[in-house]
Design an enzyme around this catalytic site. Sequence first.
Site, short mmCIF file in Angstrom:
data_model
loop_
_atom_site.label_atom_id
_atom_site.label_comp_id
_atom_site.label_asym_id
_atom_site.label_seq_id
_atom_site.Cartn_x
_atom_site.Cartn_y
_atom_site.Cartn_z
N ASN A 1 -10.44 -3.20 -6.84
CA ASN A 1 -9.62 -2.25 -7.60
C ASN A 1 -10.18 -1.91 -8.98
O ASN A 1 -9.75 -0.92 -9.59
CB ASN A 1 -8.17 -2.77 -7.74
CG ASN A 1 -7.36 -2.63 -6.46
OD1 ASN A 1 -6.37 -3.34 -6.26
ND2 ASN A 1 -7.74 -1.70 -5.58
N ASP B 1 0.82 -1.21 0.00
CA ASP B 1 0.00 0.00 0.00
C ASP B 1 0.86 1.27 0.00
O ASP B 1 1.97 1.28 0.52
CB ASP B 1 -0.90 -0.02 1.25
CG ASP B 1 -2.05 0.95 1.13
OD1 ASP B 1 -2.30 1.48 0.03
OD2 ASP B 1 -2.72 1.20 2.15
C1 FPP Z 1 -2.07 0.14 -3.21
O1 FPP Z 1 -1.59 1.46 -3.31
C2 FPP Z 1 -1.45 -0.69 -4.23
C3 FPP Z 1 -2.15 -1.30 -5.22
C4 FPP Z 1 -3.60 -1.18 -5.37
C5 FPP Z 1 -1.47 -2.13 -6.23
C6 FPP Z 1 -0.17 -2.79 -5.89
C7 FPP Z 1 0.49 -3.10 -7.17
C8 FPP Z 1 1.82 -3.02 -7.43
C9 FPP Z 1 2.83 -2.71 -6.41
C10 FPP Z 1 2.35 -3.20 -8.82
C11 FPP Z 1 1.99 -4.43 -9.53
C12 FPP Z 1 2.32 -5.68 -8.80
C13 FPP Z 1 3.22 -6.63 -9.20
C14 FPP Z 1 3.31 -7.90 -8.44
C15 FPP Z 1 4.11 -6.44 -10.34
P1 FPP Z 1 -2.63 2.66 -3.47
O2 FPP Z 1 -2.71 2.97 -4.91
O3 FPP Z 1 -3.92 2.31 -2.82
O4 FPP Z 1 -1.89 3.77 -2.69
P2 FPP Z 1 -2.55 4.99 -1.89
O5 FPP Z 1 -3.32 4.39 -0.74
O6 FPP Z 1 -1.37 5.78 -1.46
O7 FPP Z 1 -3.43 5.71 -2.88
#
Ligand code: FPP
Length: 242
Positions: free
Chosen positions: A71, A23
């Site tokens: 998502n 996250d």
């Molecule tokens: C949450 O951060 C993260 C995600 C929804 C996606 C995680 C995906 C990756 C790290 C990349 C793809 C994965 C692989 C295995 C290659 P957020 O967007 O909710 O962050 P925020 O809370 O700061 O908005």
Amino acid sequence: MQETRKDPPGREFLPRHVGIIMDGNGRWAKARSLPRELGHQAGSKVVGNIVRHCKKLGIPAITVYAFSTENWKRPQKEVNALLELLRRFLSNMEEYQRENARLRVLGDPSPLPPDLREAIVKAQEGSKDNTAITVNIALNYGGRAEILHSVKALARDCAAGALDPEAITEEDISRRLYTAGQSDPDLIIRPSGEQRLSNFLLWQSAYSELVFLNVLWPDFTPEHLNYALHQYALRDRRYGGV
Ligand code: FPP
């Protein structure tokens, strides 16, 4: 507070399976006035590093939460960027073979684009005999959806007369989850300051130790993992006993 440690705890104190809720990518990008997609890109670069660190320590399994069933509600541009990062990650077959890593995808692949579904089949099939570490990618994954998936399979078996409803065990439910055959996560780590599970491994986390860190995922280093492992090593796991 410093949430890093140079050295990991001794081998006997390490978890057998670590789950990570990656996250903070969006906040990382926002802090740099960058589009959210670049936060995910930076976050995806961290995954390989952390997997290699787990492997080096001898941790046999890691599960990362890459894309949840919720998502899809994000803007199309962001969804596309996430799916593209996953496509690249899953297509990196040479890397899995070099690292002797077994790749598994947890989640419902049916709404994913056909080429991504194909990449999943190829990655799983091509790496199935690798033994150094199991890497689970939770993709279109939701804990409740996973339990529902298991319950439906159980209901089908009961309707077919193959299973007596009164005789259903916890093991029968576990065996029909996406993680069938794998051990439950001993430790779940969530960076970025949020303190909740967000539908991650709901069944499997019944006795997991939880460690929350303030670092944003793109800034997460092996030293942060070492710190979380030290926190885990300090915990007294009683599983409801005394
Ligand atoms: C949450 O951060 C993260 C995600 C929804 C996606 C995680 C995906 C990756 C790290 C990349 C793809 C994965 C692989 C295995 C290659 P957020 O967007 O909710 O962050 P925020 O809370 O700061 O908005």
